[in-house]
Design a protein around this motif. Sequence first.
Motif, PDB file in Angstrom:
ATOM      1  N   PRO A   5       0.696  -1.201  -0.097  1.00 50.51           N
ATOM      2  CA  PRO A   5      -0.016   0.027   0.044  1.00 50.51           C
ATOM      3  C   PRO A   5       1.042   1.145  -0.014  1.00 50.51           C
ATOM      4  O   PRO A   5       1.945   1.192   0.686  1.00 50.51           O
ATOM      5  CB  PRO A   5      -0.768  -0.132   1.210  1.00 50.51           C
ATOM      6  N   CYS A   6       0.402   2.148  -0.577  1.00 50.22           N
ATOM      7  CA  CYS A   6       1.155   3.512  -0.956  1.00 50.22           C
ATOM      8  C   CYS A   6       1.282   4.221   0.502  1.00 50.22           C
ATOM      9  O   CYS A   6       0.080   4.205   1.171  1.00 50.22           O
ATOM     10  CB  CYS A   6       0.554   4.455  -1.931  1.00 50.22           C
ATOM     11  N   ARG A   7       2.233   4.659   0.831  1.00 55.72           N
ATOM     12  CA  ARG A   7       2.523   5.234   1.960  1.00 55.72           C
ATOM     13  C   ARG A   7       1.692   6.659   2.393  1.00 55.72           C
ATOM     14  O   ARG A   7       1.258   7.044   3.584  1.00 55.72           O
ATOM     15  CB  ARG A   7       3.930   5.545   2.586  1.00 55.72           C
ATOM     16  N   ALA A   8       1.406   6.966   1.117  1.00 61.32           N
ATOM     17  CA  ALA A   8       0.551   8.431   1.343  1.00 61.32           C
ATOM     18  C   ALA A   8      -1.108   8.265   1.155  1.00 61.32           C
ATOM     19  O   ALA A   8      -1.749   8.831   1.923  1.00 61.32           O
ATOM     20  CB  ALA A   8       1.166   9.267   0.325  1.00 61.32           C
ATOM     21  N   CYS A   9      -1.252   7.369   0.374  1.00 62.33           N
ATOM     22  CA  CYS A   9      -2.960   7.311   0.100  1.00 62.33           C
ATOM     23  C   CYS A   9      -3.456   5.929   0.035  1.00 62.33           C
ATOM     24  O   CYS A   9      -4.580   5.644   0.161  1.00 62.33           O
ATOM     25  CB  CYS A   9      -3.179   7.622  -1.451  1.00 62.33           C
ATOM     26  N   GLY A  10      -2.485   4.815   0.274  1.00 65.48           N
ATOM     27  CA  GLY A  10      -2.952   3.509   0.571  1.00 65.48           C
ATOM     28  C   GLY A  10      -3.295   2.889  -0.850  1.00 65.48           C
ATOM     29  O   GLY A  10      -3.708   1.664  -0.744  1.00 65.48           O
ATOM     30  N   HIS A  11      -2.955   3.340  -1.850  1.00 66.86           N
ATOM     31  CA  HIS A  11      -3.278   2.527  -3.226  1.00 66.86           C
ATOM     32  C   HIS A  11      -2.406   1.568  -3.316  1.00 66.86           C
ATOM     33  O   HIS A  11      -1.072   1.780  -3.030  1.00 66.86           O
ATOM     34  CB  HIS A  11      -3.085   3.596  -4.233  1.00 66.86           C
ATOM     35  N   THR A  12      -2.703   0.461  -3.858  1.00 68.50           N
ATOM     36  CA  THR A  12      -1.706  -0.624  -3.893  1.00 68.50           C
ATOM     37  C   THR A  12      -0.794  -0.413  -4.893  1.00 68.50           C
ATOM     38  O   THR A  12      -1.152   0.012  -6.308  1.00 68.50           O
ATOM     39  CB  THR A  12      -2.585  -2.005  -4.287  1.00 68.50           C
ATOM     40  N   ALA A  19       6.584   6.290  -8.651  1.00 73.32           N
ATOM     41  CA  ALA A  19       5.481   7.147  -8.220  1.00 73.32           C
ATOM     42  C   ALA A  19       4.463   6.159  -8.123  1.00 73.32           C
ATOM     43  O   ALA A  19       4.082   5.356  -9.095  1.00 73.32           O
ATOM     44  CB  ALA A  19       5.499   8.359  -9.035  1.00 73.32           C
ATOM     45  N   CYS A  20       3.601   6.684  -7.091  1.00 74.36           N
ATOM     46  CA  CYS A  20       2.114   6.189  -6.945  1.00 74.36           C
ATOM     47  C   CYS A  20       1.118   6.590  -7.990  1.00 74.36           C
ATOM     48  O   CYS A  20       1.420   7.573  -8.208  1.00 74.36           O
ATOM     49  CB  CYS A  20       1.762   6.654  -5.619  1.00 74.36           C
ATOM     50  N   PRO A  21       0.435   5.539  -8.737  1.00 76.20           N
ATOM     51  CA  PRO A  21      -0.350   5.856  -9.653  1.00 76.20           C
ATOM     52  C   PRO A  21      -1.627   6.627  -9.057  1.00 76.20           C
ATOM     53  O   PRO A  21      -2.258   7.289 -10.018  1.00 76.20           O
ATOM     54  CB  PRO A  21      -0.735   4.630 -10.301  1.00 76.20           C
ATOM     55  N   GLY A  22      -1.834   6.345  -8.011  1.00 77.99           N
ATOM     56  CA  GLY A  22      -2.959   7.022  -7.337  1.00 77.99           C
ATOM     57  C   GLY A  22      -2.858   8.430  -6.998  1.00 77.99           C
ATOM     58  O   GLY A  22      -3.469   9.261  -7.240  1.00 77.99           O
ATOM     59  N   CYS A  23      -1.724   8.845  -6.143  1.00 75.93           N
ATOM     60  CA  CYS A  23      -1.326  10.321  -5.856  1.00 75.93           C
ATOM     61  C   CYS A  23      -0.207  10.659  -6.194  1.00 75.93           C
ATOM     62  O   CYS A  23      -0.005  12.058  -6.363  1.00 75.93           O
ATOM     63  CB  CYS A  23      -1.450  10.335  -4.228  1.00 75.93           C
ATOM     64  N   GLY A  24       0.611  10.009  -6.829  1.00 72.85           N
ATOM     65  CA  GLY A  24       1.752  10.655  -7.774  1.00 72.85           C
ATOM     66  C   GLY A  24       2.943  10.704  -6.681  1.00 72.85           C
ATOM     67  O   GLY A  24       4.063  11.261  -6.994  1.00 72.85           O
TER      68      GLY A  24
HETATM   69 ZN   LIG Z   1      -0.243   7.144  -3.213  1.00 74.30          ZN
END
Ligand SMILES: [Zn+2]
Length: 78
Positions: A5-12, A19-24
């Motif tokens: 899970p992303c440390r910022a938004c929790g997106h897998t 970079a996270c595809p959910g929040c960048g």
């Molecule tokens: Zn994220």
Amino acid sequence: MPLVPCRACGHTVDTSAQACPGCGATDPGRKISRQQRELRSLLVQLTVALLLFGGGAWYLWHEYMPTIKAALVKQNQG
Ligand SMILES: [Zn+2]
């Protein structure tokens, strides 16, 4: 490829993702594991340091205490 899970938004996200595809957020998976690894190595170093320091202090205490006691007794006797 492990997913975390992303440390910022929790997106897998993949741990190798830049970079996270959910929040960048950059290094969404790596940051957590690196911090955990650093914390673990810090704890190991701290434990080793404490063991070495404790063992060294114990050794010095038993090695030099008779000498110090003898010197003090000699001094008191004049
Ligand atoms: Zn994220």
